[in-house]
Scaffold this active site. Sequence first.
Site, PDB file in Angstrom:
ATOM      1  N   LYS A  38     -25.646 -36.211-114.598  1.00 44.25           N
ATOM      2  CA  LYS A  38     -26.556 -34.972-114.089  1.00 44.25           C
ATOM      3  C   LYS A  38     -25.817 -34.912-112.445  1.00 44.25           C
ATOM      4  O   LYS A  38     -25.649 -35.837-111.670  1.00 44.25           O
ATOM      5  CB  LYS A  38     -27.806 -35.109-113.856  1.00 44.25           C
ATOM      6  CG  LYS A  38     -28.475 -36.090-113.072  1.00 44.25           C
ATOM      7  CD  LYS A  38     -30.134 -36.350-113.523  1.00 44.25           C
ATOM      8  CE  LYS A  38     -30.766 -37.256-112.761  1.00 44.25           C
ATOM      9  NZ  LYS A  38     -32.119 -37.419-112.844  1.00 44.25           N
ATOM     10  N   TYR A 264     -26.515 -28.214 -80.025  1.00 42.33           N
ATOM     11  CA  TYR A 264     -27.356 -27.229 -79.950  1.00 42.33           C
ATOM     12  C   TYR A 264     -28.475 -27.634 -79.219  1.00 42.33           C
ATOM     13  O   TYR A 264     -29.091 -28.758 -79.476  1.00 42.33           O
ATOM     14  CB  TYR A 264     -27.653 -26.530 -81.298  1.00 42.33           C
ATOM     15  CG  TYR A 264     -26.785 -25.751 -82.019  1.00 42.33           C
ATOM     16  CD1 TYR A 264     -26.291 -24.566 -81.285  1.00 42.33           C
ATOM     17  CD2 TYR A 264     -25.849 -25.972 -82.903  1.00 42.33           C
ATOM     18  CE1 TYR A 264     -25.119 -23.782 -81.770  1.00 42.33           C
ATOM     19  CE2 TYR A 264     -24.969 -25.197 -83.642  1.00 42.33           C
ATOM     20  CZ  TYR A 264     -24.685 -24.020 -83.067  1.00 42.33           C
ATOM     21  OH  TYR A 264     -23.990 -23.293 -83.322  1.00 42.33           O
TER      22      TYR A 264
END
Length: 369
Positions: A38, A264
């Site tokens: 998965k 940032y």
Amino acid sequence: MGSIGETTLEIDLAALENNFRYLKSKIDPETKFLAVVKAFAYGSDMLAIAQKMENLAVDYLAVAYTSEGVFLRESGIKCPILVLHPQPANFEELIQHNLEPSIYSPNLLKQFLQFMEEQGKLEYPIHLKFNTGLNRLGFWENDVDFIMEQLKNRNEIKAVSVFSHLAASEDPQEKEFSQRQIRSFQKISEHLNGKLRYTPFRHMLNTSGIINYPEAQFEMVRSGIGLYGYGNEEKVDQNLKPVASLKTVISQIHRIEPNESVGYNRAFTSEGFRTTATLPLGHADGIGRHYGNGNAHVMVKGKEAPIIGNVCMDMIMVDISGIDCKEGDEVLVFGPNRSAEAFASSAQTISYEILTAISPRVKRVIINS
């Protein structure tokens, strides 16, 4: 190290085979083995992993959602596929592609039975999921009589297996709880088998269960994280090889003066002269913001380079002061020499999360195929 030229996730199929054979050595030869593929095979390459497992004669594959199973079928995968979390909206696709659903609730059982009756199917394989303590999905022990009432005089479906899931198989302090789960599952399966006209096979163990509770291997075991190189225990990890290696390159090098900020919100301010490298890898690639501001590091020329400042969408900056490197050099985020577990734990998370987070835009390269 050479240069790979861009951010790349290398997927080593020889490592996958090593892990499979190691886990197989911990169980009886006749015990079936299910490989969990998965979430893009834990963030690697679902098709390449499934093809390799099929070549190694694995007994079952498991996916979480119907769409994952459909992709494998349409790509040519033939072996049985268990869908762990199917939804009624996908029943038609599921049976069109011969996928086997986990039926985990009274409502889902009734809906699937009705759908199969409308389709005119006979003895379609299903897997009955029981909740023994994880409290996530599954019938309760006292649902057995309800299940039998639903199945009585019906032949649209056949419960080919009954299964459950251990909640803390890697934790030795939870041994009593795990053993209680195993006893509960034994009781449930015996109750069910006593009422059915056939005998489903049973499976409960995950990777850590295979290692710690081999006495409860029943007729099949399931492994996800172990196949990809992580055993939740240091002693086990020594016998496993990480399948995925995340590598990137140095795009640009900067010389930073004292009191200059990086990134940032000026989250990093240099206390002195530093050298930084900018890498083409960010939170859009799976490196979350929690790895920034010194919480994690990458490996440059075999040396640790901490991530500084905030992680950007497409870039991270690392401190390479004192490391002899140049623009274009390769950088290792995680792999055989620096595990994903080590990288993840530095930011208080787990290997599962960083592995499955790697974005599809990161180039996959299959090696040792």
